[in-house]
Write an enzyme that holds these catalytic residues in place. Structure first.
Site, PDB file in Angstrom:
ATOM      1  N   ASP A  86       0.800  -1.086   0.005  1.00  0.00           N
ATOM      2  CA  ASP A  86      -0.009  -0.168  -0.012  1.00  0.00           C
ATOM      3  C   ASP A  86       1.043   1.212   0.067  1.00  0.00           C
ATOM      4  O   ASP A  86       2.191   1.147   0.441  1.00  0.00           O
ATOM      5  CB  ASP A  86      -0.816  -0.062   1.218  1.00  0.00           C
ATOM      6  CG  ASP A  86      -2.060   0.883   1.194  1.00  0.00           C
ATOM      7  OD1 ASP A  86      -1.967   1.716  -0.054  1.00  0.00           O
ATOM      8  OD2 ASP A  86      -3.014   0.905   1.776  1.00  0.00           O
TER       9      ASP A  86
HETATM   10  C1  BGC Z   1      -4.706   3.369  -0.103  1.00  0.00           C
HETATM   11  C2  BGC Z   1      -4.983   2.463  -1.143  1.00  0.00           C
HETATM   12  C3  BGC Z   1      -4.892   3.096  -2.586  1.00  0.00           C
HETATM   13  C4  BGC Z   1      -3.413   3.888  -2.337  1.00  0.00           C
HETATM   14  C5  BGC Z   1      -3.191   4.706  -3.740  1.00  0.00           C
HETATM   15  C6  BGC Z   1      -3.558   4.116  -0.191  1.00  0.00           C
HETATM   16  O1  BGC Z   1      -3.670   5.392   0.826  1.00  0.00           O
HETATM   17  O2  BGC Z   1      -4.845   2.688   1.026  1.00  0.00           O
HETATM   18  O3  BGC Z   1      -6.322   1.738  -1.232  1.00  0.00           O
HETATM   19  O4  BGC Z   1      -5.009   2.078  -3.697  1.00  0.00           O
HETATM   20  O5  BGC Z   1      -3.475   4.775  -1.445  1.00  0.00           O
HETATM   21  O6  BGC Z   1      -4.028   5.778  -3.755  1.00  0.00           O
END
Ligand code: BGC
Length: 751
Positions: free
Chosen positions: A228
Site C-alpha cells: 500500500d
Molecule cells: C490506499 C490504497 C490506494 C493507494 C493509492 C492508499 O492510501 O490505502 O487503497 O490504492 O493509497 O492511492
C-alpha cells in the site's frame, strides 16, 4: 518480453531500482532492456487515473464513470453483475492505458465505525470473496490486472500505518483471510496489495508468513505483491518476506539498502530476482494484451444507473407505502435529493463525467415540492429550513426524506466517531412522523447508521453510496420502474454499543485486540440472539417469493463427498423481481465454539410473476469446517449440521439436518496433564483406560466417597477434569507407572 533474459542482463542496481515505483503511479522502465513503464490507477469503482505531471487537466485526474461504491455493489449479492461491471472497468483501463486497477478492496467490516467501510464489501467473508472474485474475473478478462487489497486485517483507519491487529490464527483463517483466498484461488488477481498495519506485531509489508507461506505456498498466488502507498518500513526485510513492489518509489533511498544488503549477504540475490520477476510478470501481461479501446462515458452512465438499481435495498415498506404513484402529492425533503452523496472520500474518489440527482431524474413527475430541511453537509439544526420542510410536508400525501451522512463523516484515513446521523436529520424526521403522514426515508451512507425513528416511519430505502447513477436509480425504484432486490451485506445493529468489537475498538498502545474472534457481524448478533435494527441479508421487494421443496442429495456423507442442496423459489406476486436466496450452515456437533450459523452460499434469481426457479448449492468440507489451531487445518467434526435456507440471516424458510461421517477424530494431546475425561471419551484411548484405570478408580471412589447418595455418574463427573498426573495423589501410582501409561497412550493416538 523474455523475463529471464532481462533479469540475467540487469545489474544489481537496476534490479534494486525495478522493485519500487518510478513515482506514485508508474513502474520503472528500461527501454534498452525492452522493459516499458506501466501505470497503475485507483479504483476500484471507476478510474482515478492521474495525469503525469504537466499533462492533462489542472487537478490531475481524468473524468471517469463512477459506479456504485463497494458498500452498494455488495448489496446486489449479484456475482454476474459484478463481473459485468469488471468488464466495463477493464475496457476503460485499456482505453486509458492503465495496466493495473487498484481494487477490489475486501477488508471485513469489523466495526461500523471504520472510516473506509464504504470501500469494503461485507462483514461476511463468503460474500466479499465471491463478489471480489467476480470483479477480478471481469476486469482481467479485458487484459489488464487488478490489485486485491488491503492484505490483511486492516479493518480501521485509526493508526492504520502503525497499529498492530492482534488476531488469533483461527479468526484470520475464518474471517479476515477467506475473501482474499477465494479471489486468489478462483480468479488469480495479477497483484495483491499488502496493508499498512502490523499483524500480531509484524508489518504486512515484511510478513513472510502472510506473503509467502499463506498467500503463495498455501493459496498458490503467482502474481506480484505491491505495498500500500507508504506501507514499507524495512524494505530489505520486505524483499525477503515476499513484498515485490514498493509504492510509491522511495526516490532511491531504499535501493541503496537493497544493494548493500545483497552485497553483504543479508539479502539473497534470489529474493531480489524473484521480486523483479513478479513485477515483470504483470508488466509483460499488460504489454502483450494492450489494445485500443473507446471509453464511452454515456454508455457507462447508463450502466451505472442500471447497476445502482440492482443494489438499492428496501429495508421497510409498511402498508406498501412504496412504490409511489405519479398522482400523489410528494414532499421531497433533504439536500441529498438535489445533490446526492454517491461516493466517499480518499484514494477511491472518482471524478465522474455526469451525475444526475433524484430531483432531476424525477423532473417529469408532477406534484413534487422540494424543501431542503437541513444542511446536508453538517450536523447543525437550522430552524428556518425545518419550518419550510414542515410547511411543504403539510401539503403532501407522502413525505420523502433524503437523509444521510455528510461527506466529512466518512473517509479514508480516519474513523467515524459515532454511528448516528446528524441530529438535525433525526429531529426533522421525528417532526415529520409526528404529522401522521407516511414518511419514507432514503439513506445515503457508506456504513450502518442508528435509525432511532425506524418504527415510526413507513418506509426506509438504503441507497448506500450508489455512484453517479444513483439519482436516476432511486427514482426508478421509488416510482416502481425497478423492483428493489438489494440485501444488506452487513447487519444494522440498534446502537453502536451492540457491536461485538465495541469494547476493543480502536485499541490502545498501538494495538487493537480482535477479542471477539470469529464473532463478527451476524455471527455475533445471531449467536447471542440479540435484537438488531435490520439483520444481515435483509431486503424487501415489491413482489413476494415463496420458498419450497428444500432437497439435500444425501443426509449422511463424508466432508470430502459433500452434499448438494436445492430449493425452489416462486414469484407469487404480480411483478417481476429478483430474490437473493441465502444458505447458512449451523454446526451442532459441539466440537468447537462456533457462530450459530454461517453463510455458505447465495444465489440471485430473476423471476417473472408466477415463475419458479431452483437455486442449487454444492457444499464441501470448508462449508462445514472451522479452522482448528491445534491440527492447523480445517476440521469438520462428525455429527449433525443444519442447512438453513432463507431470505436473510433471521428469515430462514426451510431447514434440513445432515450428518457428517468418517472424519478422523481429533486425538487428545497426551501428556501427564491430559484429563481423564478426554481419555475416556476419545475413541483412540477409551478402551485402554477403561481396562487399565476404571477398576482402580472405582475402588478408590468407593473408599473416599463423601456421601451415600453419590452415583456412578457423579464419580465420573468428578474424575473428568482430573489430570493423569493426579493419579499419583489419588491412586498412589508411581511416576514410572504414569510414564508408562503416557507412553502407551502416545502410541495409541499415533495410530
Ligand atoms: C490506499 C490504497 C490506494 C493507494 C493509492 C492508499 O492510501 O490505502 O487503497 O490504492 O493509497 O492511492
Amino acid at each position: 518480453m523474455d523475463i529471464e533474459k532481462i533479469i540475467s542482463e540487469m545489474t544489481l542496481e537496476e534490479k534494486a531500482r525495478m522493485v519500487s515505483g518510478f513515482d506514485s503511479w508508474w513502474t520503472e522502465e528500461y527501454p534498452e532492456l525492452g522493459v516499458p513503464a506501466v501505470q497503475v490507477s485507483d479504483g476500484p469503482h471507476g478510474l482515478r487515473k492521474m495525469y503525469k505531471i504537466g499533462e492533462g487537466i489542472p487537478d490531475g485526474t481524468i473524468t471517469s464513470v463512477c459506479f456504485p461504491v463497494a458498500c452498494a455493489t455488495a448489496a446486489s449479492f449479484d456475482v454476474d453483475m459484478m463481473e459485468d461491471m469488471g468488464h466495463v472497468l477493464g475496457k476503460e483501463c485499456q482505453a486509458e492505458k492503465v495496466a493495473v486497477l487498484l481494487g477490489p478492496a475486501v477488508n471485513i467490516k469489523r466495526s461500523p465505525l471504520c472510516g473506509r467501510n464504504f470501500e469494503y464489501i461485507s462483514e461476511d467473508p463468503l460474500l466479499a470473496g465471491k463478489l471480489s472474485a467476480a470483479y477480478i474475473r471481469g476486469v482481467q478478462a479485458e487484459g489488464v490486472g487488478t490489485s486485491i487489497k488491503h492484505f490483511a486485517a486492516n479493518n480501521q483507519e485509526f493508526e492504520r500505518m502503525y497499529g498492530s491487529s492482534e488476531v488469533d490464527e483461527r479468526t484470520l483463517r475464518e474471517i479476515y483471510f477467506p475473501a482474499f483466498e477465494t479471489a486468489v484461488k478462483e480468479s488469480e488477481p495479477w497483484t495483491v496489495m499488502c496493508s499498512y498495519n502490523r499483524i500480531n506485531g509484524v508489518y504486512s509489508s515484511e510478513n513472510s508468513w502472510l506473503l509467502n507461506t499463506v498467500l503463495r505456498d498455501e493459496w498458490g498466488f503467482k502474481g506480484a505483491v505491491m505495498s500500500d502507498w507508504g506501507a514499507v518500513s524495512d524494505r530489505v526485510a520486505g524483499v525477503a518476506a515476499g513484498l515485490d513492489l514498493e509504492m510509491p518509489g522511495s526516490g532511491g533511498a531504499n535501493d541503496a539498502f537493497i544493494i548493500q544488503a545483497v552485497k553483504d549477504g543479508t539479502l539473497s540475490g534470489e529474493a531480489l530476482d524473484t521480486a523483479v520477476r513478479n513485477i515483470l510478470g504483470f508488466v509483460k501481461a499488460y504489454t502483450e494484451n494492450a489494445r485500443e479501446e473507446v471509453f464511452d462515458r454515456d454508455a457507462d452512465h447508463k450502466k451505472a444507473v442500471e447497476i445502482a438499481g440492482d443494489c438499492i435495498i428496501l429495508l421497510k415498506n409498511e402498508d406498501r407505502v412504496l412504490p409511489l404513484s405519479q398522482d400523489e402529492k410528494l414532499a421531497v425533503i433533504g439536500g441529498f435529493a438535489r445533490t446526492p452523496r454517491y461516493q466517499g472520500g480518499g484514494s477511491s474518489h472518482i471524478k465522474p463525467s455526469k451525475v444526475v440527482s433524484f430531483l432531476e431524474a424525477a423532473g417529469d413527475v408532477p406534484n413534487i415540492v422540494y424543501s431542503e430541511g437541513f444542511a446536508a453537509d453538517k450536523d447543525e439544526i437550522d430552524e428556518a429550513l425545518q419550518a419550510d420542510a414542515l410547511a411543504a410536508a403539510a401539503e403532501a400525501d407522502k413525505i420523502l426524506v433524503f437523509a444521510g451522512l455528510p461527506d466529512l463523516f466518512e473517509s479514508e484515513a480516519y474513523d467515524r466517531e459515532h454511528m448516528k446521523l446528524p441530529a438535525c436529520q433525526n429531529l426533522l424526521i421525528d417532526k415529520l412522523t409526528a404529522t401522521g403522514k407516511p414518511v419514507i426515508v432514503v439513506l445515503h451512507n457508506g456504513s450502518p447508521v442508528e435509525l432511532p425513528w425506524a418504527d415510526s416511519v413507513s418506509g426506509i430505502v438504503e441507497l448506500y453510496l450508489g455512484g453517479e447513477g444513483i439519482g436516476e436509480a432511486a427514482a426508478d425504484v421509488l416510482f416502481g420502474r425497478v423492483n428493489p432486490s438489494g440485501k444488506l451485506p452487513e447487519s444494522f445493529p440498534i446502537k453502536l454499543q451492540d457491536n461485538p468489537s465495541y469494547l476493543n475498538f480502536p485499541g490502545t498502545d498501538h494495538k487493537v485486540k480482535y477479542a471477539e474472534g470469529v464473532f463478527v457481524g451476524y455471527r455475533y448478533y445471531d449467536t447471542k440472539q440479540m435484537a438488531v435494527r435490520f439483520p444481515f441479508g435483509h431486503g424487501l421487494s415489491y413482489t413476494e417469493f415463496r420458498y419450497a421443496n428444500l432437497r439435500v442429495s444425501r443426509d449422511h456423507f463424508t466432508a470430502a463427498e459433500g452434499v448438494t442442496v436445492s430449493v425452489d423459489v416462486t414469484n407469487i406476486g404480480d411483478r417481476a423481481g429478483k430474490e437473493v436466496v441465502q444458505l447458512y450452515v449451523a454446526d451442532h456437533t459441539g466440537s468447537a465454539i462456533r457462530p450459530s450459523h454461517e453463510l455458505r452460499g447465495f444465489a440471485k434469481l430473476a423471476l417473472e410473476p408466477g415463475e419458479t426457479k431452483t437455486a442449487t448449492f454444492t457444499l464441501g468440507l470448508r462449508d462445514f469446517a472451522y479452522f482448528d489451531e491445534r491440527l492447523h487445518d480445517w476440521y469438520a467434526a462428525n455429527g449433525t449440521y443444519t442447512i438453513e435456507v432463507g431470505a436473510s440471516s433471521r428469515d430462514i424458510r426451510y431447514t434440513a439436518d445432515v450428518n457428517i461421517i468418517g472424519t478422523k477424530e481429533k486425538p487428545p494431546v497426551i501428556s501427564q496433564d491430559v484429563q481423564l475425561g478426554e481419555l475416556f471419551s476419545s475413541p483412540y484411548t477409551k478402551d485402554y483406560v477403561e481396562e487399565k484405570l476404571k477398576p482402580q478408580m472405582a475402588k478408590f471412589m468407593e473408599h473416599s466417597s463423601t456421601s451415600e447418595s453419590e452415583t456412578p455418574e457423579m464419580v465420573e463427573a468428578v474424575m473428568r477434569f482430573l489430570p493423569l498426573r493426579g493419579l499419583r495423589s489419588f491412586l498412589h501410582m508411581t511416576n514410572e507407572e504414569i510414564d508408562e501409561i503416557c507412553e502407551e497412550l502416545k502410541k495409541l493416538v499415533a495410530e
